[in-house]
Design an enzyme around this catalytic site. Structure first.
Site, PDB file in Angstrom:
ATOM      1  N   GLU A  81     -18.009   8.669 -10.828  1.00  6.51           N
ATOM      2  CA  GLU A  81     -17.533   7.972 -11.752  1.00  6.51           C
ATOM      3  C   GLU A  81     -15.946   8.534 -11.869  1.00  6.51           C
ATOM      4  O   GLU A  81     -15.852   9.623 -12.044  1.00  6.51           O
ATOM      5  CB  GLU A  81     -18.054   7.837 -13.168  1.00  6.51           C
ATOM      6  N   CYS A  82     -15.020   7.388 -12.562  1.00  3.80           N
ATOM      7  CA  CYS A  82     -13.833   7.924 -12.549  1.00  3.80           C
ATOM      8  C   CYS A  82     -13.395   8.190 -14.042  1.00  3.80           C
ATOM      9  O   CYS A  82     -12.502   8.449 -14.469  1.00  3.80           O
ATOM     10  CB  CYS A  82     -12.794   6.766 -12.127  1.00  3.80           C
TER      11      CYS A  82
END
Length: 244
Positions: free
Chosen positions: A238-239
Protein backbone atom coordinates in the site's frame (compact mmCIF):
# COMPACT_ATOMS: atom_id res chain seq x y z
CA UNK A 1 -30.38 -1.13 5.28
CA UNK A 2 -30.98 2.29 6.77
CA UNK A 3 -29.07 5.56 6.65
CA UNK A 4 -25.92 5.62 8.75
CA UNK A 5 -24.82 8.40 11.10
CA UNK A 6 -21.17 9.20 10.37
CA UNK A 7 -20.66 11.40 13.43
CA UNK A 8 -22.06 8.77 15.80
CA UNK A 9 -19.94 6.02 14.24
CA UNK A 10 -16.79 8.16 14.38
CA UNK A 11 -17.21 8.45 18.14
CA UNK A 12 -16.98 4.68 18.56
CA UNK A 13 -13.72 2.74 19.05
CA UNK A 14 -12.50 1.14 15.80
CA UNK A 15 -13.60 -2.37 16.79
CA UNK A 16 -17.09 -1.16 17.66
CA UNK A 17 -17.32 0.69 14.34
CA UNK A 18 -16.52 -2.52 12.46
CA UNK A 19 -19.18 -4.39 14.41
CA UNK A 20 -21.72 -1.62 13.86
CA UNK A 21 -21.17 -1.87 10.10
CA UNK A 22 -21.14 -5.69 10.00
CA UNK A 23 -24.85 -6.14 9.28
CA UNK A 24 -24.79 -3.51 6.55
CA UNK A 25 -21.71 -5.11 5.00
CA UNK A 26 -23.35 -8.53 5.02
CA UNK A 27 -26.18 -7.09 2.94
CA UNK A 28 -23.85 -5.12 0.67
CA UNK A 29 -22.01 -8.35 -0.17
CA UNK A 30 -25.19 -9.58 -1.90
CA UNK A 31 -25.49 -6.53 -4.17
CA UNK A 32 -23.89 -5.83 -7.53
CA UNK A 33 -21.23 -3.14 -7.82
CA UNK A 34 -23.74 -0.77 -9.42
CA UNK A 35 -26.27 -1.43 -6.66
CA UNK A 36 -23.63 -0.69 -4.02
CA UNK A 37 -22.92 2.69 -5.57
CA UNK A 38 -26.63 3.54 -5.75
CA UNK A 39 -27.14 2.41 -2.15
CA UNK A 40 -24.23 4.55 -0.95
CA UNK A 41 -25.52 7.63 -2.75
CA UNK A 42 -28.97 7.12 -1.22
CA UNK A 43 -27.91 6.22 2.31
CA UNK A 44 -24.52 7.81 3.01
CA UNK A 45 -23.90 11.54 3.44
CA UNK A 46 -22.42 13.84 0.81
CA UNK A 47 -20.20 15.28 -0.35
CA UNK A 48 -19.11 12.29 -2.44
CA UNK A 49 -15.67 11.76 -3.99
CA UNK A 50 -13.91 9.04 -5.97
CA UNK A 51 -10.15 8.46 -5.76
CA UNK A 52 -8.06 6.95 -8.54
CA UNK A 53 -4.39 6.30 -9.18
CA UNK A 54 -5.20 5.82 -12.88
CA UNK A 55 -3.57 2.42 -12.65
CA UNK A 56 -4.00 -0.74 -14.70
CA UNK A 57 -7.76 -1.22 -14.20
CA UNK A 58 -8.68 2.37 -13.31
CA UNK A 59 -11.18 2.76 -16.13
CA UNK A 60 -13.55 0.33 -14.39
CA UNK A 61 -14.30 2.26 -11.20
CA UNK A 62 -14.05 5.61 -12.99
CA UNK A 63 -16.70 4.56 -15.51
CA UNK A 64 -18.86 2.68 -12.99
CA UNK A 65 -19.19 5.48 -10.44
CA UNK A 66 -19.17 8.38 -12.88
CA UNK A 67 -22.03 6.98 -14.95
CA UNK A 68 -24.20 6.80 -11.83
CA UNK A 69 -22.97 10.07 -10.29
CA UNK A 70 -21.80 12.31 -13.16
CA UNK A 71 -19.41 15.09 -12.18
CA UNK A 72 -18.35 13.40 -8.93
CA UNK A 73 -14.94 14.85 -7.95
CA UNK A 74 -12.18 12.41 -8.92
CA UNK A 75 -9.13 12.80 -6.68
CA UNK A 76 -5.67 12.07 -8.08
CA UNK A 77 -2.63 12.44 -5.83
CA UNK A 78 0.16 13.24 -8.28
CA UNK A 79 3.65 12.48 -6.98
CA UNK A 80 5.37 13.96 -10.03
CA UNK A 81 7.00 10.57 -10.63
CA UNK A 82 4.25 8.82 -12.57
CA UNK A 83 5.02 7.12 -15.88
CA UNK A 84 4.55 9.26 -19.02
CA UNK A 85 1.99 6.65 -20.09
CA UNK A 86 0.05 7.28 -16.87
CA UNK A 87 -0.21 11.01 -17.52
CA UNK A 88 -1.38 10.23 -21.06
CA UNK A 89 -3.92 7.73 -19.67
CA UNK A 90 -5.20 10.39 -17.25
CA UNK A 91 -5.77 12.81 -20.11
CA UNK A 92 -7.44 10.13 -22.23
CA UNK A 93 -9.86 8.95 -19.53
CA UNK A 94 -10.62 12.46 -18.31
CA UNK A 95 -11.68 13.41 -21.83
CA UNK A 96 -13.48 10.15 -22.67
CA UNK A 97 -15.45 9.90 -19.42
CA UNK A 98 -15.83 13.67 -18.86
CA UNK A 99 -14.26 13.36 -15.42
CA UNK A 100 -14.33 16.13 -12.83
CA UNK A 101 -10.63 15.64 -12.07
CA UNK A 102 -9.12 17.18 -8.94
CA UNK A 103 -5.32 16.90 -8.77
CA UNK A 104 -3.54 17.23 -5.44
CA UNK A 105 0.22 17.32 -4.88
CA UNK A 106 2.72 17.63 -2.05
CA UNK A 107 3.68 21.10 -0.88
CA UNK A 108 7.30 20.38 -1.84
CA UNK A 109 8.20 19.65 -5.46
CA UNK A 110 9.91 16.32 -6.29
CA UNK A 111 13.24 18.10 -6.84
CA UNK A 112 12.98 19.93 -3.52
CA UNK A 113 12.15 16.70 -1.72
CA UNK A 114 15.22 14.99 -3.17
CA UNK A 115 17.39 17.95 -2.15
CA UNK A 116 16.08 17.80 1.41
CA UNK A 117 15.72 14.09 2.04
CA UNK A 118 17.55 12.28 -0.75
CA UNK A 119 15.78 9.52 -2.64
CA UNK A 120 13.40 8.39 0.09
CA UNK A 121 12.29 5.32 -1.87
CA UNK A 122 15.85 3.96 -1.60
CA UNK A 123 15.86 4.30 2.20
CA UNK A 124 14.01 1.11 3.14
CA UNK A 125 10.51 0.83 4.55
CA UNK A 126 10.92 3.93 6.72
CA UNK A 127 11.96 6.03 3.74
CA UNK A 128 9.13 4.68 1.59
CA UNK A 129 6.60 5.45 4.31
CA UNK A 130 7.89 9.01 4.66
CA UNK A 131 7.73 9.41 0.88
CA UNK A 132 4.15 8.15 0.86
CA UNK A 133 3.15 10.41 3.74
CA UNK A 134 4.45 13.46 1.88
CA UNK A 135 3.21 12.59 -1.59
CA UNK A 136 0.08 10.52 -1.05
CA UNK A 137 -1.35 10.72 2.47
CA UNK A 138 -1.10 14.47 3.16
CA UNK A 139 -2.44 15.46 -0.28
CA UNK A 140 -5.34 13.00 0.09
CA UNK A 141 -6.20 14.28 3.57
CA UNK A 142 -6.16 17.82 2.17
CA UNK A 143 -8.39 16.77 -0.72
CA UNK A 144 -10.96 15.14 1.54
CA UNK A 145 -11.04 18.23 3.73
CA UNK A 146 -11.21 20.82 0.93
CA UNK A 147 -13.91 18.86 -0.92
CA UNK A 148 -15.89 18.38 2.32
CA UNK A 149 -15.98 14.65 1.62
CA UNK A 150 -18.07 12.39 3.82
CA UNK A 151 -18.27 9.41 1.45
CA UNK A 152 -15.23 8.20 -0.50
CA UNK A 153 -15.41 5.65 -3.33
CA UNK A 154 -12.31 3.67 -4.37
CA UNK A 155 -11.57 0.81 -6.75
CA UNK A 156 -9.71 -1.65 -4.53
CA UNK A 157 -10.19 -5.41 -5.03
CA UNK A 158 -9.51 -8.27 -2.62
CA UNK A 159 -7.73 -10.26 -5.30
CA UNK A 160 -5.01 -7.64 -5.66
CA UNK A 161 -3.04 -8.42 -2.51
CA UNK A 162 -3.02 -10.04 0.90
CA UNK A 163 -3.45 -6.64 2.55
CA UNK A 164 -6.77 -6.22 0.72
CA UNK A 165 -8.04 -9.79 0.99
CA UNK A 166 -10.42 -9.14 3.88
CA UNK A 167 -11.53 -5.57 3.24
CA UNK A 168 -15.28 -4.96 3.55
CA UNK A 169 -17.43 -3.11 1.05
CA UNK A 170 -18.05 -0.33 3.59
CA UNK A 171 -15.74 1.03 6.26
CA UNK A 172 -14.76 4.30 7.89
CA UNK A 173 -11.31 5.68 7.13
CA UNK A 174 -9.89 9.15 7.77
CA UNK A 175 -13.19 10.06 9.40
CA UNK A 176 -15.32 9.43 6.27
CA UNK A 177 -17.28 6.51 4.86
CA UNK A 178 -15.23 4.49 2.37
CA UNK A 179 -17.06 2.41 -0.23
CA UNK A 180 -15.37 -0.27 -2.36
CA UNK A 181 -17.96 -1.24 -5.01
CA UNK A 182 -15.79 -3.74 -6.92
CA UNK A 183 -13.98 -5.20 -3.90
CA UNK A 184 -15.08 -8.78 -4.75
CA UNK A 185 -14.39 -8.64 -8.49
CA UNK A 186 -11.83 -10.99 -10.00
CA UNK A 187 -9.60 -10.27 -13.00
CA UNK A 188 -12.05 -11.91 -15.38
CA UNK A 189 -14.91 -9.67 -14.24
CA UNK A 190 -12.70 -6.61 -14.70
CA UNK A 191 -11.82 -7.73 -18.23
CA UNK A 192 -15.46 -8.37 -19.10
CA UNK A 193 -16.52 -4.94 -17.85
CA UNK A 194 -13.80 -3.20 -19.85
CA UNK A 195 -14.79 -5.11 -22.98
CA UNK A 196 -18.50 -4.44 -22.51
CA UNK A 197 -18.02 -0.69 -22.21
CA UNK A 198 -15.25 -0.21 -24.77
CA UNK A 199 -12.67 0.70 -22.14
CA UNK A 200 -8.94 0.01 -22.04
CA UNK A 201 -6.38 -1.16 -19.52
CA UNK A 202 -3.51 1.20 -18.70
CA UNK A 203 -1.06 1.33 -21.66
CA UNK A 204 1.65 -0.45 -19.64
CA UNK A 205 -0.56 -3.53 -19.23
CA UNK A 206 0.62 -4.74 -22.64
CA UNK A 207 4.24 -4.35 -21.53
CA UNK A 208 3.87 -6.76 -18.61
CA UNK A 209 2.85 -4.49 -15.75
CA UNK A 210 0.15 -5.76 -13.39
CA UNK A 211 0.24 -2.74 -11.11
CA UNK A 212 1.48 0.76 -11.88
CA UNK A 213 2.57 3.51 -9.50
CA UNK A 214 5.70 5.66 -9.57
CA UNK A 215 8.49 4.93 -12.03
CA UNK A 216 11.05 4.23 -9.31
CA UNK A 217 8.95 1.79 -7.24
CA UNK A 218 7.14 -0.19 -9.94
CA UNK A 219 8.45 -3.38 -11.58
CA UNK A 220 7.20 -5.48 -14.43
CA UNK A 221 5.66 -8.76 -13.42
CA UNK A 222 7.90 -11.80 -13.81
CA UNK A 223 6.92 -15.49 -13.57
CA UNK A 224 6.61 -16.54 -9.93
CA UNK A 225 5.94 -13.03 -8.62
CA UNK A 226 2.76 -12.05 -6.78
CA UNK A 227 1.17 -8.82 -8.00
CA UNK A 228 2.02 -7.05 -4.74
CA UNK A 229 5.73 -7.82 -5.25
CA UNK A 230 5.79 -5.52 -8.27
CA UNK A 231 5.43 -2.46 -6.03
CA UNK A 232 7.81 -0.87 -3.50
CA UNK A 233 10.46 -3.57 -4.09
CA UNK A 234 8.14 -6.08 -2.44
CA UNK A 235 8.60 -4.33 0.93
CA UNK A 236 4.97 -3.20 1.13
CA UNK A 237 1.87 -3.11 -1.07
CA UNK A 238 0.00 0.00 0.00
CA UNK A 239 1.03 3.58 -0.71
CA UNK A 240 -0.60 4.77 2.52
CA UNK A 241 -3.90 5.95 1.08
CA UNK A 242 -5.72 2.74 1.93
CA UNK A 243 -4.09 2.03 5.28
CA UNK A 244 -5.36 3.01 8.72
Amino acid sequence: MSQLDLNALNELPKVDRVLALAETNAQLETLTAEERVVWALENLPGEYVLSSSFGIQAAVSLHLVNQIRPDIPVILTDTGYLFPETYQFIDELTDKLKLNLKVYRAGESPAWQEARYGKLWEQGVEGIEKYNDINKVEPMNRALKELNAQTWFAGLRREQSGSRAHLPVLAIQRGVFKVLPIIDWDNRTVYQYLQKHGLKYHPLWDQGYLSVGDTHTTRKWEPGMAEEETRFFGLKRECGLHEG
